[in-house]
Design a protein around this motif. Structure first.
Motif, short mmCIF file in Angstrom:
data_model
loop_
_atom_site.label_atom_id
_atom_site.label_comp_id
_atom_site.label_asym_id
_atom_site.label_seq_id
_atom_site.Cartn_x
_atom_site.Cartn_y
_atom_site.Cartn_z
N GLU A 133 0.84 -1.20 0.00
CA GLU A 133 0.00 0.00 0.00
C GLU A 133 0.87 1.25 0.00
N GLU A 134 1.95 1.22 0.78
CA GLU A 134 2.85 2.38 0.85
C GLU A 134 3.41 2.68 -0.53
N ASP A 135 3.83 1.61 -1.20
CA ASP A 135 4.40 1.81 -2.53
C ASP A 135 3.42 2.54 -3.44
N HIS A 136 2.18 2.09 -3.40
CA HIS A 136 1.22 2.70 -4.29
C HIS A 136 0.95 4.14 -3.92
N LEU A 137 1.01 4.42 -2.63
CA LEU A 137 0.73 5.78 -2.22
C LEU A 137 1.87 6.73 -2.55
N GLN A 138 3.04 6.16 -2.85
CA GLN A 138 4.18 6.97 -3.28
C GLN A 138 4.52 8.06 -2.28
N GLY A 139 4.19 7.88 -1.03
CA GLY A 139 4.53 8.90 -0.04
C GLY A 139 3.61 10.10 -0.06
N ILE A 140 2.59 10.08 -0.82
CA ILE A 140 1.66 11.22 -0.87
C ILE A 140 0.44 10.80 -0.10
N THR A 141 0.22 11.38 1.05
CA THR A 141 -0.79 10.80 1.94
C THR A 141 -1.79 11.78 2.48
N ASP A 142 -1.80 13.05 2.04
CA ASP A 142 -2.95 13.85 2.46
C ASP A 142 -3.41 14.79 1.36
N GLN A 143 -4.50 15.48 1.64
CA GLN A 143 -5.20 16.22 0.60
C GLN A 143 -4.31 17.31 0.02
N ASP A 144 -3.60 18.01 0.86
CA ASP A 144 -2.76 19.11 0.36
C ASP A 144 -1.70 18.60 -0.58
N GLN A 145 -1.10 17.47 -0.17
CA GLN A 145 -0.04 16.93 -1.01
C GLN A 145 -0.58 16.55 -2.37
N VAL A 146 -1.76 15.92 -2.36
CA VAL A 146 -2.35 15.50 -3.64
C VAL A 146 -2.66 16.73 -4.48
N ASN A 147 -3.21 17.76 -3.87
CA ASN A 147 -3.51 18.96 -4.64
C ASN A 147 -2.27 19.55 -5.24
N LYS A 148 -1.21 19.59 -4.43
CA LYS A 148 0.03 20.16 -4.93
C LYS A 148 0.55 19.36 -6.12
N LEU A 149 0.46 18.02 -5.96
CA LEU A 149 0.94 17.15 -7.03
C LEU A 149 0.17 17.39 -8.32
N LEU A 150 -1.13 17.51 -8.19
CA LEU A 150 -1.93 17.70 -9.40
C LEU A 150 -1.60 19.04 -10.04
N LYS A 151 -1.39 20.06 -9.20
CA LYS A 151 -1.06 21.37 -9.76
C LYS A 151 0.26 21.31 -10.51
N MET A 152 1.25 20.61 -9.89
CA MET A 152 2.55 20.47 -10.54
C MET A 152 2.41 19.72 -11.85
N TRP A 153 1.60 18.72 -11.86
CA TRP A 153 1.45 17.92 -13.08
C TRP A 153 0.94 18.78 -14.22
N TYR A 154 0.05 19.73 -13.88
CA TYR A 154 -0.48 20.57 -14.94
C TYR A 154 0.49 21.68 -15.33
N TYR A 155 1.04 22.37 -14.31
CA TYR A 155 1.85 23.55 -14.65
C TYR A 155 3.27 23.21 -15.07
N GLU A 156 3.78 22.10 -14.62
CA GLU A 156 5.19 21.80 -14.90
C GLU A 156 5.35 20.33 -15.19
N LYS A 157 4.97 19.92 -16.36
CA LYS A 157 5.11 18.51 -16.70
C LYS A 157 6.58 18.13 -16.68
N PRO A 158 6.88 16.90 -16.27
CA PRO A 158 8.27 16.47 -16.18
C PRO A 158 8.89 16.34 -17.58
N PRO A 159 10.22 16.46 -17.68
CA PRO A 159 10.86 16.32 -18.99
C PRO A 159 10.74 14.88 -19.48
#
Lengths: 306, 338
Positions: free
Chosen positions: A271-297
């Protein structure tokens, strides 16, 4: 719908079968199109010929182009024709073979349209009623030239008051229809004889070259398909790695900023692996924002972090 | 729909069964074509005969040739006929058998068309209305008309709405007479065809049955052999393509490594299948270059032997051919003609 699945599978079994299937469907579609098309002759002297010949000749061109478009092999052939030579020689016999097989299949639906049009007769009656010789038909023999043209142009319109019970109209109509049907059957006969001779005589000329051309044209098709499949598999893995990298880099960033120690060894590791260390709402929101504004190379050459 | 699948598979099992199926479909199609066709007698003296006989005889000829064209065996027959002898003898009995079986199947749809046409009666009525016997069927008191006039009047018999010769001969009488003859001809034709078919089937075992069995076996064999050859070629092409593409990607990544002067990357610890499947392409630029190279510079049709011996998980069996000719046949024991 097991039946359809079986028929579908049969046609999918080789690309030639697929093309034959498409060809047959187009031919059926052209017959259906003709029967549902509401032919309405303008019955005016200058417009008749244009309308009649237009309906007879324009849809076949459209059907021919559709046949070329729907055939996957035409793209493959074009690519093979236009590619730079590179390290692989180009074999003109293969390109010729592919071209002729594409053309043959694309010609079936237009021919079906033309034959059905001629056997039905309405187009030819509409187009050529104005060109009939009025002397041959009793009802039109003693009429002035201008009027006779107008009357002849009205022949295709059965419901016109002038023409409704006119026997000469029926005679002209019947005459033209007879010629139209004769023309239709003749065209069909000539084409079938040509197809028969082509099939019968082809093995007499260059059979070995033909076998080679057919094999390599199949090969090119298969190679293209396998290349696309390989690229698809590759992009799946690439995307997977890219996204893993992204989650990992997010996790590291969050670790840096939030001073929270990663939970060790509690709960299921999976379960930990799947969660990738992202475990609360703020973190998820931040991740989603990053995914949109700054896609990885698009670069996974660094070793994948576990 | 298990039944349907079984029927489908039965028809697919060999070319002859497949042709039987096509034959049935064509017979149905010919009746459908006849009923959809709008018969339109010209009702003019010399045109009637041409039109009527044309509709009676030209479509059967077309259907007959179509039966040959749709039969894949025709190119097989021509190929077998024209091939150089090589190491395998040619048996004319086999060729004759193939031709006969094709011709028999191709005859069914035309026979159906002719029967349906005759039983319906419109063609014969149109073609022979000018030859109706006026002496026996005509009205006793008819005006004396010239021969041409009579012909013109009689020619209009099929077109009831413009028929003007009621005093000459009643339309109903003539039509009924011609229709009766046409139907009699139709039934005789059907009887003749059925009797012929029956005789052919029942008398054949009386003549050279052994030779017949032999020809049938070897003609099936040629058909099956050709199909297997095509399947083997397709399998070979698949494997060839897989190995060719794999070697292309390997070549690409080697080139890139050499060009960037990187040290060859050691596969990371968790490499496994995933890294292998990435084919050494791990960024946008490399992939673009690979795609561009695929178009601009396709790899030669020549597989490298060393790559084949390393177990890459892809079952490549393509031996490097010297030139793009047809691949070798799988060796099989050839039995001599029994």
């Amino acid at each position: 719908m097991d039946r359809f699945r079986m028929i579908f599978q049969y046609f999918q079994s080789s690309s030639e079968s697929v093309m034959n299937g498409v060809c047959g469907l187009l031919a059926l579609a052209s017959v259906k199109m003709y029967t549902s098309f509401d032919f309405s002759c303008p019955c005016l002297p200058q417009y008749n010929m244009a309308y009649g010949l237009g309906i007879m000749l324009v849809p076949p061109v459209i059907l021919f182009l559709c046949g070329l478009i729907l055939n996957r092999q035409s793209l493959v052939m074009l690519e093979e024709w236009r590619r730079p030579q590179g390290r692989r020689k180009k074999d003109l016999a293969v390109i010729r073979y592919m071209c002729s097989s594409i053309m043959q299949r694309a010609m079936v639906a237009p021919v079906v349209w033309i034959v059905v049009t001629l056997l039905d007769g309405k187009c030819l009656i509409c187009a050529f009623s104005g060109s009939m010789d009025p002397e041959k038909f009793v009802g039109f023999a003693n009429v002035s030239t201008v009027q006779v043209q107008q009357l002849l142009a009205k022949v295709p319109c059965k419901d016109d008051e002038l023409m409704r019970n006119n026997t000469s109209r029926k005679a002209v109509s019947r005459y033209l229809r007879c010629w139209s049907q004769v023309l239709g059957w003749s065209i069909l006969l000539i084409l079938i004889i040509a197809a028969f001779l082509a099939r019968w005589l082809r093995p007499c000329f260059n059979q070995a070259t033909l076998l080679q051309a057919r094999h390599w044209s199949n090969y090119i098709d298969i190679e293209q398909k396998i290349f696309e499949e390989t690229c698809c598999e590759h992009s799946q893995l690439f995307a997977h790695k890219c996204i893993l990298h992204f989650f990992e880099s997010m996790r590291q960033e969050i670790k840096l900023h939030s001073f929270s120690l990663p939970k060790e060894g509690e709960g299921a590791e999976g379960e930990e692996d799947h969660l990738q260390g992202i475990t609360d709402q703020d973190q998820v929101n931040k991740l989603l924002k990053m995914w949109y504004y700054e896609k990885p190379p698009l670069d996974v050459s660094q070793a994948a972090p576990t | 729909m298990d039944k349907f699948r079984m029927i489908f598979q039965f028809f697919q099992s060999n070319q002859e069964s497949f042709m039987n199926g096509i034959c049935g479909i064509m017979a149905l199609a010919s009746t459908q074509m006849y009923s959809a066709f709008d018969f339109n007698c010209p009702c003019l003296p010399h045109y009637n005969l041409a039109y009527g006989l044309g509709i009676l005889l030209v479509p059967p000829f077309i259907l007959f040739l179509l039966g040959f064209v749709l039969n894949n065996n025709i190119s097989m027959l021509a190929e077998e006929w024209r091939r150089p002898q090589g190491q395998r003898g040619k048996d004319p009995a086999v060729l004759r058998y193939m031709f006969c079986s094709m011709a028999q199947r191709a005859m069914i749809a035309p026979a159906v068309w002719v029967s349906v046409t005759l039983l319906d009666g419109k063609c014969i009525t149109c073609a022979f209305c000018t030859s109706v016997p006026l002496d026996t069927l005509g009205n006793a008191s008819h005006p004396q008309l010239s021969q041409g006039e009579v012909q013109r009047v009689l020619a209009r018999i099929p077109c009831k709405e413009i028929y003007t010769g009621q005093q000459l001969i009643a339309n109903e009488v003539a039509v009924r007479y011609l229709r009766c003859i046409s139907q009699a001809l139709g039934w005789c034709f059907v009887l003749l065809m059925t009797t012929l078919a029956f005789l052919v089937r029942s008398l054949r075992p009386c003549f050279s049955q052994a030779a017949f069995l032999k020809s049938r076996y070897w003609s099936h064999y040629i058909d099956i052999e050709r199909k297997l050859f095509d399947e083997t070629c397709a399998e070979h092409a698949r494997s060839f393509a897989k190995v060719c593409i794999q070697q292309f990607f390997e070549g690409m990544s080697k080139d890139l490594v050499a060009a960037r002067c990187h040290l060859p990357r050691k596969a990371p610890a968790d490499a496994g299948e995933a890294a292998e499947k990435l084919l050494g392409i791990t960024d946008w630029g490399t992939m673009n270059m690979a795609l561009k190279s695929w178009h601009r510079c396709k790899p030669p049709l020549h597989l490298h032997p060393p790559a084949l011996s390393t177990g890459n998980g892809w079952a490549g069996e393509g031996q490097p051919p010297k030139h793009p000719s047809a691949p070798r046949r799988e060796t099989a024991a050839y039995y001599s003609w029994v």
